[in-house]
Design a protein around this motif. Structure first.
Motif, PDB file in Angstrom:
ATOM      1  N   VAL A 177       0.895  -1.298  -0.097  1.00 28.43           N
ATOM      2  CA  VAL A 177       0.000  -0.171  -0.030  1.00 28.43           C
ATOM      3  C   VAL A 177       0.902   1.190   0.146  1.00 28.43           C
ATOM      4  O   VAL A 177       1.780   1.253   1.024  1.00 28.43           O
ATOM      5  CB  VAL A 177      -0.904   0.051   1.266  1.00 28.43           C
ATOM      6  N   THR A 211      -2.436   0.037  -4.481  1.00 26.27           N
ATOM      7  CA  THR A 211      -2.093  -1.214  -3.940  1.00 26.27           C
ATOM      8  C   THR A 211      -1.643  -2.179  -4.592  1.00 26.27           C
ATOM      9  O   THR A 211      -1.770  -2.251  -6.021  1.00 26.27           O
ATOM     10  CB  THR A 211      -3.169  -1.817  -2.898  1.00 26.27           C
ATOM     11  N   GLN A 229      -6.007  -0.911  -6.898  1.00 22.27           N
ATOM     12  CA  GLN A 229      -5.204  -1.965  -6.904  1.00 22.27           C
ATOM     13  C   GLN A 229      -4.661  -2.276  -8.332  1.00 22.27           C
ATOM     14  O   GLN A 229      -5.474  -2.247  -9.283  1.00 22.27           O
ATOM     15  CB  GLN A 229      -5.731  -3.347  -6.346  1.00 22.27           C
TER      16      GLN A 229
END
Length: 206
Positions: A56, A82, A167
């Protein structure tokens, strides 16, 4: 960040992670030169999960104090990155290459003022791991990052506005071609049917 720094944006990210990794101390790195003097991230943490590492970033959102002209609805760029690379059963130390990869993506955002969103793709035209130029990076046929909302962290509220935990998922050039014909979301949904957290395994296309 030092003990005397006030970083409510940073604290909000930590609070979201604590819901999944309570009592776990992540492996954290900072970057030089620091974000105040460069396009680098402020830092990045890697948490050990059962079968992967959960990286992260810190620094694409406003960690400290927003300026008078900043949008109060969104913190900084409005997102942090992420990444979930696969973890070997015997792996106790987070690999170094994802720290570098995520910082390169952040520098792309900061330098070119690129607003990343779910559904976007970043075609590196080379292994996403940085192989063979990065010492610990594994060889892989994954050459594209597809972006989606982190399936666990989602979007969080901070004192400076909302932050989407975005992500990066490694995919092949062939999967990118299918995305162009359908959509990024459709291909990632198919991958998530057997890989719900969208873990990136470099060996999947080595």
């Amino acid at each position: 960040m030092t003990d005397t720094d006030e970083a409510p944006g940073w604290d909000a990210i930590d609070l979201a992670l604590n819901a999944w990794y309570e009592g776990i101390t992540p492996h954290h790195v900072g970057y030089q030169p620091p974000a105040a003097f460069s396009a680098n991230l402020q830092g990045c943490s890697a948490y050990p999960a059962a079968d992967h590492w959960h990286y992260v970033t810190y620094g694409l959102s406003e960690l400290y104090h927003p300026g008078p002209n900043d949008d109060p609805e969104w913190s900084g760029w409005g997102f942090e990155l992420t990444f979930r690379p696969a973890r070997r059963p015997d792996e106790v130390q987070a690999p170094g290459w994802p720290f570098g990869v995520l910082n390169q993506l952040a520098k792309h955002v900061n330098t070119n003022k690129v607003l990343l969103e779910p559904g976007h793709r970043i075609d590196l035209g080379q292994p996403i791991t940085g192989h063979p130029h990065v010492p610990d990076a594994p060889a892989t046929g994954l050459t594209v990052f597809a972006l989606t909302v982190d399936p666990q962290l989602g979007t969080i509220d901070t004192p400076h506005g909302k932050v989407v935990l975005l992500q990066a998922v490694g995919v092949t050039a062939q999967e990118k071609a299918v995305m162009l014909e359908s959509s990024t979301a459709a291909v990632l949904e198919e991958l998530a049917a057997r890989n719900p957290l969208l873990i990136t395994d470099p060996a999947r296309a080595s």
